[in-house]
Design an enzyme around this catalytic site. Structure first.
Site, PDB file in Angstrom:
ATOM      1  CB  SER A 183      -0.198 -26.639  59.337  1.00 29.46           C
ATOM      2  OG  SER A 183       0.293 -26.837  60.645  1.00 29.46           O
ATOM      3  CG  ASP A 212       5.051 -29.970  63.982  1.00 27.88           C
ATOM      4  OD1 ASP A 212       4.427 -29.171  63.246  1.00 27.88           O
ATOM      5  OD2 ASP A 212       5.949 -30.716  63.548  1.00 27.88           O
ATOM      6  CE  LYS A 267     -13.941 -44.460  49.054  1.00 28.86           C
ATOM      7  NZ  LYS A 267     -14.419 -45.719  49.601  1.00 28.86           N
ATOM      8  CG  ASP A 306      10.222 -30.824  63.628  1.00 30.64           C
ATOM      9  OD1 ASP A 306      10.486 -31.410  64.693  1.00 30.64           O
ATOM     10  OD2 ASP A 306       9.817 -31.403  62.611  1.00 30.64           O
TER      11      ASP A 306
HETATM   12  N1  DCP Z   1       7.293 -32.121  54.631  1.00 32.77           N
HETATM   13  C1  DCP Z   1       7.271 -32.784  53.404  1.00 32.77           C
HETATM   14  N2  DCP Z   1       7.263 -34.150  53.358  1.00 32.77           N
HETATM   15  C2  DCP Z   1       7.256 -34.861  54.494  1.00 32.77           C
HETATM   16  C3  DCP Z   1       7.270 -34.220  55.738  1.00 32.77           C
HETATM   17  C4  DCP Z   1       7.294 -32.843  55.777  1.00 32.77           C
HETATM   18  O1  DCP Z   1       7.264 -32.135  52.360  1.00 32.77           O
HETATM   19  N3  DCP Z   1       7.225 -36.205  54.428  1.00 32.77           N
HETATM   20  C5  DCP Z   1       7.290 -30.652  54.661  1.00 32.77           C
HETATM   21  C6  DCP Z   1       5.914 -30.130  54.305  1.00 32.77           C
HETATM   22  C7  DCP Z   1       5.282 -29.896  55.634  1.00 32.77           C
HETATM   23  C8  DCP Z   1       6.481 -29.407  56.446  1.00 32.77           C
HETATM   24  O2  DCP Z   1       7.577 -30.184  55.973  1.00 32.77           O
HETATM   25  O3  DCP Z   1       4.260 -28.927  55.564  1.00 32.77           O
HETATM   26  C9  DCP Z   1       6.304 -29.542  57.933  1.00 32.77           C
HETATM   27  O4  DCP Z   1       6.010 -30.899  58.273  1.00 32.77           O
HETATM   28  P1  DCP Z   1       4.872 -31.244  59.326  1.00 32.77           P
HETATM   29  O5  DCP Z   1       4.879 -32.731  59.475  1.00 32.77           O
HETATM   30  O6  DCP Z   1       5.051 -30.446  60.558  1.00 32.77           O
HETATM   31  O7  DCP Z   1       3.510 -30.866  58.561  1.00 32.77           O
HETATM   32  P2  DCP Z   1       2.559 -29.593  58.675  1.00 32.77           P
HETATM   33  O8  DCP Z   1       3.189 -28.498  59.452  1.00 32.77           O
HETATM   34  O9  DCP Z   1       2.143 -29.290  57.290  1.00 32.77           O
HETATM   35  O10 DCP Z   1       1.281 -30.149  59.456  1.00 32.77           O
HETATM   36  P3  DCP Z   1       1.052 -30.269  61.052  1.00 32.77           P
HETATM   37  O11 DCP Z   1       0.048 -29.237  61.432  1.00 32.77           O
HETATM   38  O12 DCP Z   1       0.516 -31.659  61.214  1.00 32.77           O
HETATM   39  O13 DCP Z   1       2.368 -30.091  61.724  1.00 32.77           O
HETATM   40 MG    MG Z   2       3.973 -28.858  61.332  1.00 30.25          MG
END
Ligand code: DCP
Ligand code: MG
Length: 340
Positions: A173, A183, A63, A244
């Site tokens: 993130s 979020d 890819k 959250d």
């Molecule tokens: N998390 C995890 N496993 C999951 C869901 C969440 O380890 N199945 C942990 C790691 C993530 C954090 O919780 O970084 C926050 O979850 P988010 O879904 O909000 O993910 P991010 O903040 O990393 O990305 P986004 O910008 O999409 O919110």
């Molecule tokens: Mg998040």
């Protein structure tokens, strides 16, 4: 910007489509390859630079070769132009709609857009109806600076109306330095709280009540003693955001901070390393697995840790994220390097 951003963006589009279709093993394979390419640091001009990286198999090399040769990947064009794939992706981005329901709505009910869903909302369970109410707003990414404004606001309101000693930080993130986030992930603790007492678990409920009263929280998806999921808005001119919030007693704050900072794939990697050293790691703490000799040196390559799911043992108190990295035998990784 990462020198390989074109390759990363292309593979991310395909990974996301697998996630929304409910094919987690493909999603994980792509995410592992993306993380390996992201951490390379140098621009890829030939696939020989990646062919021996862990997590990159022959199919992935092919890819990347196609992207280097043609500037694009046919598979990505197919994914991005397929109305069914796009509809499933749009629907699964709505809180309360998973891959199974999304596929049913697309294939059996012939729905394609958020407007279609609104016209057929009777097909949705209550959580998804609430998710749909804010779907157009929450499809928008939250800019870094707006999240900083949320944090400033939350600190001010909570210090004034609940307790000035409460500590609030944004994880997810945003803490990894993302320019935008899906979020807002908020972690709250109090220096005098402890998981032994349990009484402080009332804090989150009080905080949510205050934030609803001041009009910041506008809807609730789920609320427990340590976890809140809902919707908030800083002011009426801004979109509604997914919020959250987690409450964690101070003695388990750092495992929670590490977990909630992510990424999800980084957490998996770290949990595997912890297991190899005889620890089980989750958002509530780092535990010594009983019957396992705790290593203070690196185990032999390929050595297996105790089986996953082994009984939890004594919790190890940690007073920083770095202490957790030290115990599981990893070099400390700054949040922005825990993959964006
Ligand atoms: N998390 C995890 N496993 C999951 C869901 C969440 O380890 N199945 C942990 C790691 C993530 C954090 O919780 O970084 C926050 O979850 P988010 O879904 O909000 O993910 P991010 O903040 O990393 O990305 P986004 O910008 O999409 O919110
Ligand atoms: Mg998040």
């Amino acid at each position: 910007m990462n020198p390989n951003h074109r390759i990363i963006d292309t593979l991310t589009h395909i990974a996301d489509s697998y996630r929304s279709q409910g094919v987690p093993y493909k999603y994980k394979a792509y995410r592992t390859a993306i993380d390996a390419i992201r951490s390379l640091g140098t621009q890829i001009t030939d696939v020989s630079q990646i062919s021996s990286l862990p997590g990159i198999g022959k199919a992935m090399v092919d890819k990347v070769r196609e992207i280097l040769a043609t500037g694009a990947l046919q598979q990505e064009k197919d994914v991005m132009s397929d109305p069914i794939t796009q509809a499933i992706q749009t629907f699964t981005s709505i809180h309360g709609i998973g891959p199974v329901l999304a596929k049913k709505l697309v294939h059996e009910n012939a729905l394609r857009t958020i407007d279609d869903l609104e016209a057929s909302s009777h097909l949705l369970p209550p959580q998804a109806r609430l998710g749909l109410k804010y779907a157009k707003d929450t499809a928008l990414r939250v800019p870094y600076d707006e999240i900083e404004d949320h944090l400033t606001y939350l600190k001010k309101v909570v210090a004034k109306l609940v307790d000035p000693m409460l500590q609030i930080c944004v994880c997810g993130s945003h803490r990894r330095g993302g320019a935008t986030s899906g979020d807002i992930d908020v972690l709250i603790t109090h220096p005098s709280s402890s998981s032994d007492s349990g009484s402080e678990y009332v804090f989150l409920h009080v905080i949510v009540g205050v934030l609803r009263d001041v009009g910041y929280i506008i809807d609730v998806l789920a609320e427990g003693t340590s976890k809140f999921m809902g919707y908030s808005r800083l002011n009426p001119s801004l979109p509604v955001r997914r919020l959250d919030m987690r409450w964690m007693p101070y003695d388990v704050f750092f495992p929670a901070l590490l977990y909630f900072t992510g990424s999800d794939m980084f957490n998996i990697t770290m949990r595997v390393e912890a297991l190899r050293r005889g620890y089980s790691l989750n958002e509530y703490g780092l535990y010594e697995i009983p019957g396992y000799e705790h290593l203070h040196h690196a185990p032999a390559k390929g050595a297996e840790g105790p089986p996953a799911g082994a009984a939890k043992g004594k919790r190890v108190f940690v007073d920083s994220e770095k202490a957790i990295f030290d115990l599981v035998g990893m070099t400390y990784v700054q949040p922005p390097q825990r993959s964006k």
